[in-house]
Design a protein around this motif. Structure first.
Motif, PDB file in Angstrom:
ATOM      1  N   PHE A 141      50.065  20.828 -10.335  1.00  0.00           N
ATOM      2  CA  PHE A 141      49.612  20.240  -9.071  1.00  0.00           C
ATOM      3  C   PHE A 141      49.558  21.290  -7.970  1.00  0.00           C
ATOM      4  CE2 PHE A 141      49.833  15.388  -8.655  1.00  0.00           C
ATOM      5  CZ  PHE A 141      49.256  15.212  -9.893  1.00  0.00           C
ATOM      6  N   TYR A 180      48.299  10.045 -17.163  1.00  0.00           N
ATOM      7  CA  TYR A 180      46.901   9.768 -16.821  1.00  0.00           C
ATOM      8  C   TYR A 180      46.748   9.768 -15.310  1.00  0.00           C
ATOM      9  CZ  TYR A 180      48.599   4.973 -16.212  1.00  0.00           C
ATOM     10  OH  TYR A 180      49.313   3.863 -15.814  1.00  0.00           O
ATOM     11  N   ASN A 181      45.560  10.151 -14.881  1.00  0.00           N
ATOM     12  CA  ASN A 181      45.248  10.203 -13.457  1.00  0.00           C
ATOM     13  C   ASN A 181      44.726   8.868 -12.981  1.00  0.00           C
ATOM     14  OD1 ASN A 181      45.690  13.019 -12.614  1.00  0.00           O
ATOM     15  ND2 ASN A 181      44.192  13.451 -14.201  1.00  0.00           N
ATOM     16  N   ARG A 210      45.534  13.344  -5.579  1.00  0.00           N
ATOM     17  CA  ARG A 210      45.705  13.006  -6.996  1.00  0.00           C
ATOM     18  C   ARG A 210      46.937  12.135  -7.186  1.00  0.00           C
ATOM     19  NH1 ARG A 210      45.913  17.997 -10.635  1.00  0.00           N
ATOM     20  NH2 ARG A 210      46.024  16.363 -12.195  1.00  0.00           N
ATOM     21  N   ASN A 262      49.684  14.982  -3.116  1.00  0.00           N
ATOM     22  CA  ASN A 262      49.503  14.426  -4.445  1.00  0.00           C
ATOM     23  C   ASN A 262      50.777  13.685  -4.821  1.00  0.00           C
ATOM     24  OD1 ASN A 262      46.871  15.627  -5.117  1.00  0.00           O
ATOM     25  ND2 ASN A 262      47.982  17.542  -4.959  1.00  0.00           N
ATOM     26  N   THR A 296      43.332   8.852 -10.067  1.00  0.00           N
ATOM     27  CA  THR A 296      42.228   9.284  -9.197  1.00  0.00           C
ATOM     28  C   THR A 296      41.282  10.135  -9.965  1.00  0.00           C
ATOM     29  OG1 THR A 296      43.553  11.160  -8.473  1.00  0.00           O
ATOM     30  CG2 THR A 296      43.563   9.206  -7.092  1.00  0.00           C
ATOM     31  N   LEU A 340      49.116  10.883 -10.397  1.00  0.00           N
ATOM     32  CA  LEU A 340      49.345  10.986 -11.826  1.00  0.00           C
ATOM     33  C   LEU A 340      50.436   9.996 -12.212  1.00  0.00           C
ATOM     34  CD1 LEU A 340      48.715  12.871 -14.384  1.00  0.00           C
ATOM     35  CD2 LEU A 340      50.962  13.822 -13.877  1.00  0.00           C
TER      36      LEU A 340
END
Length: 171
Positions: free
Chosen positions: A149, A168-169, A157, A108, A171, A159
């Motif tokens: 996470f 905000y993501n 992911r 991530n 993904t 972020l």
């Protein structure tokens, strides 16, 4: 309310896309177009084979220019090599996360804006106050997000967390 979609830009070589959007006056300046554009950009680069995304706005259309800057993430950068390295890490996360999960490794990424560190404090000393964001991310807040996470089972992911915005993501 409005719409946000994508289509082929026939004037350019394939694969390519452009994003189109419109929103009624009652819903403008609430971030809806920016969020829709972010989601669409993430989908296009994460789930399709596009190589080019075109963002075009008339010079006088400041609202669309702002959507391109915030939503599409295309903004002139004073350190393009730094911006390119962040973009590369994001694409690497998308490309490798599922493969690594087969080996029980999660991948991530958190893309940060300004963080309150000794180095950033020194940098800010030489800047005009108008260039410095009102809110700087704290290392404690970032550590909490990293722990989120770690405890999350998902992989891939991305972020994005800029100083004056909620995270905000992608993904």
């Amino acid at each position: 309310m409005g719409w946000c979609c994508t289509g082929i830009k026939y004037e350019l070589p394939v694969p390519n896309r452009e994003i189109n959007y419109t929103i009624s006056k009652d819903y403008r300046n609430r971030g809806y177009t920016t969020r829709a554009s972010k989601a669409l950009v993430n989908y296009l680069f994460g789930e399709t084979n596009i190589e080019h995304l075109n963002a075009i706005a008339l010079k006088q259309n400041r609202s669309s220019i702002r959507v391109i800057q915030k939503g599409v993430g295309h903004e002139p950068h004073d350190a393009p090599e730094y911006a390119a390295s962040k973009a590369a890490v994001m694409r690497l996360t998308s490309a490798l996360s599922n493969t690594l999960l087969q080996r029980n490794v999660k991948m991530n990424t958190i893309c940060l804006g300004w963080v309150d560190t000794p180095a950033s404090r020194q940098t800010r000393e030489g800047m005009n106050t108008s260039e410095i964001p009102e809110t700087i991310l704290s290392t404690d807040d970032i550590a909490k997000k990293v722990m989120d996470f770690i405890h999350d089972r998902r992989t891939g992911r991305i972020l994005v967390w800029k100083e004056d915005e909620d995270p905000y993501n992608m993904t």
